[in-house]
Design an enzyme around this catalytic site. Structure first.
Site, PDB file in Angstrom:
ATOM      1  N   VAL A  65       0.803  -1.225   0.000  1.00 33.67           N
ATOM      2  CA  VAL A  65       0.000   0.000   0.000  1.00 33.67           C
ATOM      3  C   VAL A  65       0.841   1.283   0.000  1.00 33.67           C
ATOM      4  O   VAL A  65       0.307   2.358  -0.248  1.00 33.67           O
ATOM      5  CB  VAL A  65      -1.020   0.044   1.166  1.00 33.67           C
ATOM      6  CG1 VAL A  65      -2.047  -1.067   1.041  1.00 33.67           C
ATOM      7  CG2 VAL A  65      -0.322   0.008   2.516  1.00 33.67           C
ATOM      8  N   ASN A  91      -6.581  -0.960   6.399  1.00 39.52           N
ATOM      9  CA  ASN A  91      -6.191  -1.654   7.631  1.00 39.52           C
ATOM     10  C   ASN A  91      -4.698  -1.966   7.701  1.00 39.52           C
ATOM     11  O   ASN A  91      -4.148  -2.090   8.797  1.00 39.52           O
ATOM     12  CB  ASN A  91      -7.004  -2.953   7.727  1.00 39.52           C
ATOM     13  CG  ASN A  91      -6.469  -3.883   8.785  1.00 39.52           C
ATOM     14  OD1 ASN A  91      -6.676  -3.676   9.974  1.00 39.52           O
ATOM     15  ND2 ASN A  91      -5.735  -4.914   8.369  1.00 39.52           N
ATOM     16  N   SER A 143      -5.381   4.009  15.903  1.00 38.59           N
ATOM     17  CA  SER A 143      -4.965   3.282  17.116  1.00 38.59           C
ATOM     18  C   SER A 143      -5.098   4.210  18.314  1.00 38.59           C
ATOM     19  O   SER A 143      -4.960   5.439  18.182  1.00 38.59           O
ATOM     20  CB  SER A 143      -3.509   2.852  16.980  1.00 38.59           C
ATOM     21  OG  SER A 143      -2.992   2.483  18.239  1.00 38.59           O
ATOM     22  N   TYR A 156       4.967   5.308  14.727  1.00 34.09           N
ATOM     23  CA  TYR A 156       3.631   4.679  14.702  1.00 34.09           C
ATOM     24  C   TYR A 156       2.565   5.652  15.216  1.00 34.09           C
ATOM     25  O   TYR A 156       1.500   5.806  14.598  1.00 34.09           O
ATOM     26  CB  TYR A 156       3.683   3.423  15.557  1.00 34.09           C
ATOM     27  CG  TYR A 156       2.433   2.573  15.529  1.00 34.09           C
ATOM     28  CD1 TYR A 156       2.148   1.742  14.445  1.00 34.09           C
ATOM     29  CD2 TYR A 156       1.538   2.591  16.595  1.00 34.09           C
ATOM     30  CE1 TYR A 156       1.014   0.949  14.432  1.00 34.09           C
ATOM     31  CE2 TYR A 156       0.397   1.802  16.589  1.00 34.09           C
ATOM     32  CZ  TYR A 156       0.139   0.982  15.512  1.00 34.09           C
ATOM     33  OH  TYR A 156      -0.993   0.199  15.503  1.00 34.09           O
ATOM     34  N   ALA A 158       2.636   8.891  15.269  1.00 32.78           N
ATOM     35  CA  ALA A 158       2.438   9.976  14.290  1.00 32.78           C
ATOM     36  C   ALA A 158       1.600   9.483  13.118  1.00 32.78           C
ATOM     37  O   ALA A 158       0.705  10.192  12.633  1.00 32.78           O
ATOM     38  CB  ALA A 158       3.797  10.494  13.803  1.00 32.78           C
TER      39      ALA A 158
HETATM   40  N1  LIG Z   1      -2.898  -5.391  17.126  1.00 34.96           N
HETATM   41  C1  LIG Z   1      -3.143  -4.280  17.813  1.00 34.96           C
HETATM   42  O1  LIG Z   1      -3.078  -4.266  19.064  1.00 34.96           O
HETATM   43  C2  LIG Z   1      -3.545  -3.012  17.109  1.00 34.96           C
HETATM   44  C3  LIG Z   1      -3.946  -1.926  17.887  1.00 34.96           C
HETATM   45  C4  LIG Z   1      -4.316  -0.743  17.254  1.00 34.96           C
HETATM   46  C5  LIG Z   1      -4.275  -0.656  15.870  1.00 34.96           C
HETATM   47  N2  LIG Z   1      -3.865  -1.721  15.146  1.00 34.96           N
HETATM   48  C6  LIG Z   1      -3.817  -1.551  13.694  1.00 34.96           C
HETATM   49  O2  LIG Z   1      -4.667  -2.504  13.066  1.00 34.96           O
HETATM   50  C7  LIG Z   1      -4.145  -2.849  11.786  1.00 34.96           C
HETATM   51  C8  LIG Z   1      -3.984  -4.348  11.693  1.00 34.96           C
HETATM   52  O3  LIG Z   1      -3.147  -4.775  12.744  1.00 34.96           O
HETATM   53  P1  LIG Z   1      -2.890  -6.314  13.094  1.00 34.96           P
HETATM   54  O4  LIG Z   1      -2.557  -6.354  14.526  1.00 34.96           O
HETATM   55  O5  LIG Z   1      -3.991  -7.149  12.550  1.00 34.96           O
HETATM   56  O6  LIG Z   1      -1.533  -6.536  12.253  1.00 34.96           O
HETATM   57  P2  LIG Z   1      -0.831  -7.858  11.712  1.00 34.96           P
HETATM   58  O7  LIG Z   1       0.623  -7.584  11.785  1.00 34.96           O
HETATM   59  O8  LIG Z   1      -1.381  -9.075  12.357  1.00 34.96           O
HETATM   60  O9  LIG Z   1      -1.282  -7.873  10.163  1.00 34.96           O
HETATM   61  C9  LIG Z   1      -0.877  -6.848   9.296  1.00 34.96           C
HETATM   62  C10 LIG Z   1      -1.394  -7.102   7.896  1.00 34.96           C
HETATM   63  O10 LIG Z   1      -0.936  -6.029   7.076  1.00 34.96           O
HETATM   64  C11 LIG Z   1      -0.287  -6.553   5.934  1.00 34.96           C
HETATM   65  N3  LIG Z   1       0.737  -5.587   5.485  1.00 34.96           N
HETATM   66  C12 LIG Z   1       1.869  -5.211   6.119  1.00 34.96           C
HETATM   67  N4  LIG Z   1       2.529  -4.310   5.375  1.00 34.96           N
HETATM   68  C13 LIG Z   1       1.796  -4.112   4.252  1.00 34.96           C
HETATM   69  C14 LIG Z   1       1.956  -3.319   3.109  1.00 34.96           C
HETATM   70  N5  LIG Z   1       3.009  -2.515   2.948  1.00 34.96           N
HETATM   71  N6  LIG Z   1       0.989  -3.363   2.160  1.00 34.96           N
HETATM   72  C15 LIG Z   1      -0.089  -4.173   2.302  1.00 34.96           C
HETATM   73  N7  LIG Z   1      -0.280  -4.955   3.363  1.00 34.96           N
HETATM   74  C16 LIG Z   1       0.649  -4.928   4.321  1.00 34.96           C
HETATM   75  C17 LIG Z   1       0.257  -7.899   6.356  1.00 34.96           C
HETATM   76  O11 LIG Z   1       0.471  -8.719   5.213  1.00 34.96           O
HETATM   77  C18 LIG Z   1      -0.874  -8.380   7.253  1.00 34.96           C
HETATM   78  O12 LIG Z   1      -1.903  -8.933   6.463  1.00 34.96           O
HETATM   79  C19 LIG Z   1      -2.821  -2.086  11.657  1.00 34.96           C
HETATM   80  O13 LIG Z   1      -3.039  -0.886  10.962  1.00 34.96           O
HETATM   81  C20 LIG Z   1      -2.455  -1.797  13.099  1.00 34.96           C
HETATM   82  O14 LIG Z   1      -1.625  -0.673  13.211  1.00 34.96           O
HETATM   83  C21 LIG Z   1      -3.504  -2.901  15.722  1.00 34.96           C
END
Ligand SMILES: NC(=O)c1ccc[n+]([C@@H]2O[C@H](COP(=O)([O-])OP(=O)(O)OC[C@H]3O[C@@H](n4cnc5c(N)ncnc54)[C@H](O)[C@@H]3O)[C@@H](O)[C@H]2O)c1
Length: 248
Positions: A65, A91, A143, A156, A158
């Site tokens: 992305v 996401n 987040s 992150y 920011a």
């Molecule tokens: N897990 C948490 O506690 C939490 C809390 C707040 C926000 N978030 C946010 O939720 C979202 C998902 O988090 P998660 O915990 O499921 O993460 P995860 O690491 O389990 O999964 C991340 C996904 O993003 C994909 N990805 C990574 N880099 C990419 C790129 N450059 N282009 C396309 N896809 C890419 C990976 O292939 C994977 O499918 C993220 O934006 C994360 O910042 C997560």
């Protein structure tokens, strides 16, 4: 079914929150296009989604992305496959945590480029197709850290605070096209991202969460579904916190 006849693009859906949203959206009747960082993880996720929802329609590909050409191709391919784009879930996200004085410029850029610029590029690519329909909905994954800040995560935090500004500005720009733009701001969720944290840190964090537990990916997916579907038809420019009371 809340999404019957709708088409949804979900970035970063090979695992974690994105995968949970893809499965829920399929169960709610949407055709779902997913992308992930690697071709293999996208293909494995597609297979597993179709096992969970055999009647579902799933398109999957690798797309970075942070790259405009990948975003354009993903939106075009999904449109070719399904004929409409109604919903976009930005996401995909990464972390590269360390204290600021140790943080390399490249680690700052990488996190901003995927988490914030990625949502900008993907939205630009998808909105062109969304505007062909009568309505649309975009949900950005922010987040709690974007709302509170967090030591060791200046990049992150920011990026996630930036997504809040992006969400509000996009909501104002696209309201006249009947495209709503909102964000979800999760607290700590049990996924690979938080599995990387030490047990000691997780125990410390837990103490500050009033509901005394981490969220499951499915908890966040339900909030994403709410904002994406018609139930939130009069809601735009909002940030929905799903954080167990961590930040109120
Ligand atoms: N897990 C948490 O506690 C939490 C809390 C707040 C926000 N978030 C946010 O939720 C979202 C998902 O988090 P998660 O915990 O499921 O993460 P995860 O690491 O389990 O999964 C991340 C996904 O993003 C994909 N990805 C990574 N880099 C990419 C790129 N450059 N282009 C396309 N896809 C890419 C990976 O292939 C994977 O499918 C993220 O934006 C994360 O910042 C997560």
């Amino acid at each position: 079914m809340k999404l019957r006849g709708k088409t949804a693009l979900i970035t970063g859906a090979s695992r974690g929150i994105g995968y949970a949203a893809a499965e829920l959206f399929l169960r709610e009747g949407a055709a779902v296009a997913i992308c992930a960082a690697s071709e293999q993880s996208a293909a494995v996720a597609k297979e597993s989604l179709l096992k969970a929802v055999p009647a579902g329609r799933v398109y999957a590909q690798a797309a970075d992305v942070s790259q405009n050409a990948d975003c354009e191709a993903f939106a075009q391919n999904a449109f070719k496959e399904f004929g409409t784009i109604d919903i976009l879930i930005n996401n995909a996200g990464i972390t590269k945590d360390t204290l600021m004085l140790r943080m390399k410029e490249a680690d700052f850029d990488a996190v901003i480029n995927v988490n914030l610029k990625g949502a900008f590029l993907m939205s630009k690519a998808a909105v062109k197709f969304m505007m062909k329909g009568a309505e649309g909905s975009i949900v950005n994954m922010s987040s709690v850290v974007g709302q509170t800040g967090n030591a060791g995560q200046v990049n992150y935090a920011a990026s996630k605070a930036g997504l809040i500004g992006l969400t509000k500005a996009m909501a104002k720009e696209f309201a006249s096209r009947n495209i709503r733009v909102n964000a979800v701001a999760p607290g700590f969720v049990n996924t690979d991202m938080t599995n990387a944290l030490s047990e000691a840190l997780k125990a410390e964090v837990l103490k500050s969460i009033p509901l005394k537990k981490f969220a499951q990916a499915a908890d966040i997916a339900k909030a994403v579904l709410f904002l994406a579907c018609g139930d939130a038809g009069y809601i735009t420019g909002q940030i929905l916190a799903v954080n167990g009371g961590l930040y109120i």
